[in-house]
Design a protein around this motif. Structure first.
Motif, PDB file in Angstrom:
ATOM      1  N   GLU A 136       0.831  -1.203   0.000  1.00 27.09           N
ATOM      2  CA  GLU A 136       0.000   0.000   0.000  1.00 27.09           C
ATOM      3  C   GLU A 136       0.867   1.255   0.000  1.00 27.09           C
ATOM      4  O   GLU A 136       1.884   1.308   0.681  1.00 27.09           O
ATOM      5  N   ASN A 137       0.414   2.232  -0.742  1.00 29.35           N
ATOM      6  CA  ASN A 137       1.096   3.533  -0.816  1.00 29.35           C
ATOM      7  C   ASN A 137       2.553   3.444  -1.228  1.00 29.35           C
ATOM      8  O   ASN A 137       3.383   4.237  -0.798  1.00 29.35           O
ATOM      9  N   GLU A 138       2.863   2.464  -2.019  1.00 25.54           N
ATOM     10  CA  GLU A 138       4.245   2.305  -2.425  1.00 25.54           C
ATOM     11  C   GLU A 138       4.450   2.918  -3.816  1.00 25.54           C
ATOM     12  O   GLU A 138       3.553   2.866  -4.653  1.00 25.54           O
ATOM     13  N   PHE A 139       5.589   3.495  -4.026  1.00 25.34           N
ATOM     14  CA  PHE A 139       5.957   4.010  -5.342  1.00 25.34           C
ATOM     15  C   PHE A 139       6.840   2.970  -6.012  1.00 25.34           C
ATOM     16  O   PHE A 139       7.994   2.795  -5.641  1.00 25.34           O
ATOM     17  N   THR A 140       6.255   2.251  -6.957  1.00 24.13           N
ATOM     18  CA  THR A 140       6.979   1.190  -7.634  1.00 24.13           C
ATOM     19  C   THR A 140       7.390   1.673  -9.013  1.00 24.13           C
ATOM     20  O   THR A 140       6.570   2.254  -9.728  1.00 24.13           O
ATOM     21  N   VAL A 141       8.627   1.463  -9.373  1.00 26.86           N
ATOM     22  CA  VAL A 141       9.075   1.853 -10.707  1.00 26.86           C
ATOM     23  C   VAL A 141       9.478   0.608 -11.487  1.00 26.86           C
ATOM     24  O   VAL A 141      10.292  -0.179 -11.022  1.00 26.86           O
ATOM     25  N   PHE A 142       8.860   0.436 -12.647  1.00 28.90           N
ATOM     26  CA  PHE A 142       9.304  -0.602 -13.575  1.00 28.90           C
ATOM     27  C   PHE A 142      10.334   0.035 -14.484  1.00 28.90           C
ATOM     28  O   PHE A 142      10.034   1.011 -15.165  1.00 28.90           O
ATOM     29  N   VAL A 143      11.506  -0.523 -14.517  1.00 27.74           N
ATOM     30  CA  VAL A 143      12.527   0.061 -15.362  1.00 27.74           C
ATOM     31  C   VAL A 143      13.168  -1.035 -16.197  1.00 27.74           C
ATOM     32  O   VAL A 143      13.246  -2.196 -15.776  1.00 27.74           O
ATOM     33  N   GLY A 144      13.590  -0.670 -17.393  1.00 24.64           N
ATOM     34  CA  GLY A 144      14.225  -1.648 -18.267  1.00 24.64           C
ATOM     35  C   GLY A 144      14.352  -1.054 -19.645  1.00 24.64           C
ATOM     36  O   GLY A 144      13.777   0.002 -19.922  1.00 24.64           O
ATOM     37  N   PRO A 145      15.105  -1.702 -20.511  1.00 25.93           N
ATOM     38  CA  PRO A 145      15.276  -1.180 -21.869  1.00 25.93           C
ATOM     39  C   PRO A 145      13.991  -1.353 -22.687  1.00 25.93           C
ATOM     40  O   PRO A 145      13.071  -2.045 -22.253  1.00 25.93           O
ATOM     41  N   SER A 146      13.937  -0.741 -23.869  1.00 24.62           N
ATOM     42  CA  SER A 146      12.760  -0.872 -24.727  1.00 24.62           C
ATOM     43  C   SER A 146      12.463  -2.345 -24.987  1.00 24.62           C
ATOM     44  O   SER A 146      13.376  -3.126 -25.186  1.00 24.62           O
ATOM     45  N   GLY A 147      11.192  -2.684 -24.969  1.00 20.82           N
ATOM     46  CA  GLY A 147      10.800  -4.040 -25.307  1.00 20.82           C
ATOM     47  C   GLY A 147      10.974  -5.030 -24.173  1.00 20.82           C
ATOM     48  O   GLY A 147      10.886  -6.234 -24.387  1.00 20.82           O
ATOM     49  N   CYS A 148      11.182  -4.541 -22.942  1.00 24.83           N
ATOM     50  CA  CYS A 148      11.404  -5.488 -21.844  1.00 24.83           C
ATOM     51  C   CYS A 148      10.091  -5.945 -21.239  1.00 24.83           C
ATOM     52  O   CYS A 148      10.066  -6.836 -20.415  1.00 24.83           O
ATOM     53  N   GLY A 149       8.979  -5.311 -21.642  1.00 20.90           N
ATOM     54  CA  GLY A 149       7.679  -5.728 -21.131  1.00 20.90           C
ATOM     55  C   GLY A 149       7.149  -4.848 -20.015  1.00 20.90           C
ATOM     56  O   GLY A 149       6.090  -5.116 -19.472  1.00 20.90           O
TER      57      GLY A 149
END
Lengths: 362, 308
Positions: A28-41
């Motif tokens: 809850e209330n977490e700031f999640t960042v998805f990071v990765g190169p282009s095309g990583c999903g």
């Protein structure tokens, strides 16, 4: 506010699988960042959470409730798009209030909410302008404002800053971090920019090739990457990788490569697996090398300085170590002469070792 | 300025010259001729030089000519009805078919076929279908058990409906194709944003898609309107303006004035009025585009000034 879980999430386009069973829990209330190169999903995952892409396998839970068959509007989330996706024919106030108007909220409530959010984002004087009459930064703010006005539990950001120029991006990043403190919501943020990821995230999820490579706090990922990909992806300038051999000389571990032989701290002997000896990839961050002409032989590299990139207080030296490229980050006032062979001391606690074949951290 | 530079500057005009010459002979000359003829009392047996100059009398006659006024009214009624129907059906179809269906491109090709058939052929085709005894419509109606068929082309109300149906059949595809193209170039993300904001399919159509398509729809509407005012062949073949004057549009009236009543001057005056009306529409269309462009330019300038 809600807790979001991804369970074995799979996405296929025809026979082509782009996401291979993603498992993730966001608190809850977490700031999640998805990071990765282009095309990583990463964007696909976000769009599946939003309900804009269908789920091919697995399930998404919001507060324990499976939602993968629900329409986007039933999921209680707001989204900021990469190209802002403003409604060009509506003015700023109409853009921001669109969702509330669809919900048939009372007009007075809509007005006061729009006013509050506009004030918070500095948009008050632009409320009657159309998106076409706004600058890039202002449009960005309107996109944020549209999400904020809705008051939903979860905010999704799909590369929201990537269309801005460098200066504006830095400014908006700071504003986002500020907003993050004021607004207690779940935020899921997709970016390919590792600086955004490091500065904003409570939890970073590094993705590559449709798999989660590693997740954790920015510090965990920076200090203890689980594989060569994560190590190379986070941090700027990126980590140096050198082909080397791990050898044991009478109980003391050495990393030996062409042009260097570094002794590892003693406690590493206990933490490294017994079968680790042999060919490895050694990783060391540019900032973990310091100019030290008098350093011991087994604590340092002798590097030929090829190029010096001046970036202000810091400079990045691009050096040659017997045919392999090594970057060193140091204070710009360090007296360095190009073309000379100089000695740099390595912070041996910060040396990473990776299996040459699997690229996993040892 | 050197000779070379001057020659370079003239090059575009040299390329334009042949087209300009053709335009002068094929367009301006006949129009001038027509405008001049509209001031004459001129029968086909006379050469143009022998005709009497009567000033604006032809125009004055038109304003009191009940038959002309009737055909003018029919034209307006016809244009309004067909363009409305075609817009609604065309845009509606585009909304329905704006998705990835297998064989969509084939379907689209079939859809635009009516547009490609020569108007005379369309007229003949529909005349057979409307035939009181052997036409497919009345045969079907009789097969369904009704005693009498519909007097498609012999009743003044039905004949108007009949020509409207034929025109809608032929020209709806035009609007469909343009609307579909406009729809497919709409920004996807704005529609996705609307979905997240909680809009239903219907709300997306009304509040996002149609407003965003408006510029294209308005130009399409004007193009169709201009065309509808000029319609001739299909109606000529189907009803020849009858029964009575119920389907006699202005173009047909002009044709008959010149051919049957041998009043070249008056026919020219009618043509002139029609031309003026169409020009007003066309200028309206250009103005609309210009205003749009000016607005976009102004917006862009305003935005760029702030983007520092």
């Amino acid at each position: 506010m809600p807790k979001i879980q991804l369970e074995n999430l799979v996405k296929r386009y025809g026979d082509f699988e782009v996401l291979h069973g993603i498992n993730l829990e966001m608190e809850e209330n977490e700031f999640t960042v998805f990071v990765g190169p282009s095309g990583c999903g990463k964007s696909t995952t976000l769009r599946m959470i939003a309900g804009l892409e269908s789920v091919s396998g697995g399930e998404i839970y919001i507060d324990g409730k499976p939602v993968s068959n629900l329409e986007p509007k039933a999921r209680d989330l707001a989204m900021v798009f990469q190209d802002y996706a403003l409604y060009p024919h509506m003015n700023v106030a109409q853009n921001m209030s669109f969702a509330l108007r669809l919900q048939k909220a009372p007009k007075s409530e809509i007005d006061s909410k729009v006013k509050d959010v506009a004030k918070m984002l500095g948009l008050t004087e632009f409320l009657h302008r159309k998106p076409g009459e706004l600058s890039g930064g202002q449009r960005q703010r309107v996109a944020m404002g549209r999400a904020l006005t809705r008051d939903s539990g979860t905010f999704l950001f799909d590369e929201p800053l990537s269309n801005l120029d460098a200066k504006l991006r830095g400014q908006m990043r700071a504003e986002l971090a500020l907003m993050r403190q004021q607004v207690q919501k779940n935020m899921i943020y997709v970016t390919h920019d590792q600086i955004e990821a490091m500065t904003l995230a409570d939890r970073i999820v590094v993705m590559h090739g449709g798999y989660i490579q590693q997740q954790g706090t920015p510090e965990e990922l920076y200090k203890r990457p689980v594989n060569k990909f994560v190590a190379g992806f986070l941090g700027s300038p990126p980590m140096n990788f050198l082909d080397a051999e791990l050898t044991d000389e009478g109980g003391k571990l050495f990393v030996v490569g062409s042009g260097f032989k570094i002794a590892l701290p003693e406690e590493r002997a206990h933490t490294l697996p017994a079968n680790a000896k042999g060919p490895v990839t050694m990783g060391i961050r540019p900032a973990d090398l310091t100019f030290a002409p008098k350093a011991a032989d087994d604590q340092s590299f002798d590097l030929q300085v090829v190029v010096s990139e001046y970036i202000g207080a810091q400079s990045v030296l691009i050096c040659d170590c017997a045919g392999q490229k090594v970057e060193v980050e140091l204070k710009s006032d360090t007296p360095i002469a190009l073309g000379e062979k100089l000695r740099f001391e390595a912070n041996t606690d910060a040396i990473h070792l990776f299996d040459r074949e699997t690229e996993a951290a040892l | 300025m050197s000779a070379v530079a001057r020659a370079n500057r003239l090059t575009p005009y040299m390329f334009l010259a042949p087209a300009a010459v053709v335009l002068v002979f094929a367009l301006l000359y006949p129009i001038g001729y027509m405008v001049y003829a509209s001031f004459l009392d001129w029968s086909p047996s006379q050469r143009i030089g022998q005709a009497d100059f009567i000033g604006l009398r032809n125009y004055a006659n038109l304003l009191t000519d009940a038959a002309f006024l009737e055909s003018f009214w029919v034209t307006i009624k016809f244009a309004a009805v067909v363009v409305t129907l075609e817009m609604v059906i065309g845009v509606g179809l585009a909304l329905l078919l704006d998705r990835n269906i297998r064989g969509m491109s084939l379907l689209r090709t079939i859809f635009i076929l009516p547009m490609m058939i020569a108007p005379i052929v369309v007229g003949l085709m529909w005349r057979y279908m409307y035939h009181p005894t052997v036409g497919i419509f009345n045969r079907t109606i009789k097969n369904l058990g009704f005693e009498t068929g519909i007097p498609w082309l012999s009743d003044s109300t039905w004949s108007f409906i009949a020509v409207v149906i034929a025109d809608v059949w032929q020209w709806t595809p035009f609007i469909f194709i343009l609307a579909l193209a406009a729809m497919q170039s709409l920004p996807r993300s704005a529609l996705e944003a609307a979905e997240i904001d909680g809009a239903t399919e219907w709300q997306k159509v009304i509040m996002i898609k149609i407003p965003l398509m408006m510029p294209v729809l308005i130009v399409t509407l004007l193009l169709r309107l201009i065309d509808a005012f000029k319609v001739l062949e299909v109606i000529m073949v189907l009803t020849n303006g009858g029964p009575g004057l119920s389907t006699e549009i202005v173009a047909l009236r002009i044709f008959r004035t010149a051919q049957e009543f041998q009043e070249l001057g008056e026919a020219a005056a009618m043509s002139n009025l029609l031309l003026l009306m169409l020009m007003a529409l066309t200028i309206g269309m250009f103005m609309y585009t210009k205003i749009q462009e000016a607005r976009t330019a102004r917006m862009l300038k305003a935005a760029q000034q702030e983007d520092e």
